[in-house]
Enzyme design. Sequence first.
Site, short mmCIF file in Angstrom:
data_model
loop_
_atom_site.label_atom_id
_atom_site.label_comp_id
_atom_site.label_asym_id
_atom_site.label_seq_id
_atom_site.Cartn_x
_atom_site.Cartn_y
_atom_site.Cartn_z
CD GLU A 131 -8.25 -6.91 20.96
OE1 GLU A 131 -9.32 -7.44 20.55
OE2 GLU A 131 -7.54 -7.40 21.83
CB CYS B 169 -11.37 -10.89 21.69
SG CYS B 169 -9.61 -10.70 21.60
C1 UN1 Z 1 -7.99 -11.60 23.50
O1 UN1 Z 1 -8.72 -12.57 23.55
O2 UN1 Z 1 -8.31 -10.51 24.03
O3 UN1 Z 1 -4.58 -14.34 19.37
C2 UN1 Z 1 -6.65 -11.61 22.91
C3 UN1 Z 1 -4.92 -14.76 20.48
C4 UN1 Z 1 -4.20 -14.22 21.69
C5 UN1 Z 1 -4.77 -12.95 22.12
C6 UN1 Z 1 -6.22 -12.94 22.36
N1 UN1 Z 1 -2.80 -14.07 21.38
O4 UN1 Z 1 -5.81 -15.57 20.62
#
Ligand code: UN1
Length: 505
Positions: free
Chosen positions: A261, A295
């Site tokens: 990821e 992310c």
């Molecule tokens: C991340 O930034 O690694 O959808 C995950 C989202 C969160 C997860 C982000 N539930 O923004």
Amino acid sequence: MSGGARLSDETAALLGRMGVESAAFSHGDRPVASPITSEIVATVHDAGEADCVRAIEAAHQAFLTWRAVPAPRRGELVRLLGEELRAAKSDLGLLVTIEAGKTLSEGLGEVQEMIDICDYAVGLSRQLFGLTIATERPDHRMMETWHPLGVVGVISAFNFPVAVWSWNAALALVCGDAVVWKPSEKTPLTALAVQALFERAARRFGDIPTGLSKVLIGGREVGEALVANPLVRLVSATGSTAMGRVVAPVLAARFARALLELGGNNAAIVCPSADLDLTLRGAAFSAMGTAGQRCTTLRRLFVHDSIYDALLPRLKAAYASVRIGDPREADTLIGPLIDAASHAAMDRALTDATAQGGRVHGGERVAGPGEGIYLRPALVEMPGQTAVVLRETFAPILYVLRFSSLDEAIALNNDAPQGLSSSIFTNDVREAERFCSAVGSDCGIANVNIGPSGAEIGGAFGGEKETGGGREAGSDSWRAYMRRATNTVNYGSSLPLAQGVRFEI
Ligand code: UN1
């Protein structure tokens, strides 16, 4: 604002309440800074090479026992973990805020996400199922069974310092696996707290193999030890695409599984029929929330020519007035950046954007407590999708571009090398459906009338292309943590061969 001693005292008190022994965070060689003030709030010990080997071997031994425990009983451990997290929610949420710098509301939200995945995994522990499949042979039955996989390595990033572990660990534990976790070197304290809460749950569970869940604090060497060890059958790694490029070939070379990821460069498309009030809120949360350090953060906004001049001034006003400051204060919406390197990356991106024809609004440093790095999020009007727009900068920068047809906007969305999340704002069902279709967004997440960030755990989470292709959390993501066996059982007294093959002896 709070002085040095107060923040480290508060940190020590939180850790103590969650059951972490003070030796674990007061005598080590690795300093841990809080981005709120940049002060050192604790020091931790790094795991050495021998510690890594020991932890992985202990996890493997634990797996050999754990895999034979009935899955619903394994679910009981995760249920107890969920209870511990509920009881510690306010402490752990605040510790997330202190260590990662996200607002308290987001820190608590992150712990809630852990609780949610525990609940989900408890139910799942009674729903680990395989298919039965029609067979061409008489008096035969064909089916799939799913078995525990082995030791699962988890590498997590600073921005979701605890939730990402739980997406993996809650599933892996009910699937019958053992877990070894390497948290970000920027956020070891929350990992120590989670490990202590896990141990509380384990004590209440009773007969649990030691080594079932371990945390290894440290830098790159610890990650390398995890990735290289043949006992680790799956590594779930969250972080940059650059990290994924190092991890993936090592796993591939030893035929271990990779669940990656990685980076995202998420876009939203705003169509002429969009509800602009809703768009504004959706874009603001996704682009500025968590100080642009998710992310899934919205980094590219494509606005239709016909509404550009209506939306942009409103967006600029939101950027100019958003409350930036100490993330522990209730009305703060934007906390600090994680560190100076991230500030430098933001400055570089804004300089490049200007050189590539962009007009920058915001991005300047603002006052905050201590030496914390507080910046006004930047809104950058770009003449086109230049190199800087296609590069993921892990900071609060939103590039805004015009478009004139939906096909053009979808092409812009899909031009990014990453493919994590995306969204469209429209009240036109044809546009919405087209965006979600095979010829629409190429991302792992495609939303309508909400921003690209803030997913809940019921869906599979992850993305395509340079995002790495892995899926965590809900839907059928659990399958990555198990091995599949196809079983064909002959309950007749003859031996018909498949495909009509004859072999008479
Ligand atoms: C991340 O930034 O690694 O959808 C995950 C989202 C969160 C997860 C982000 N539930 O923004």
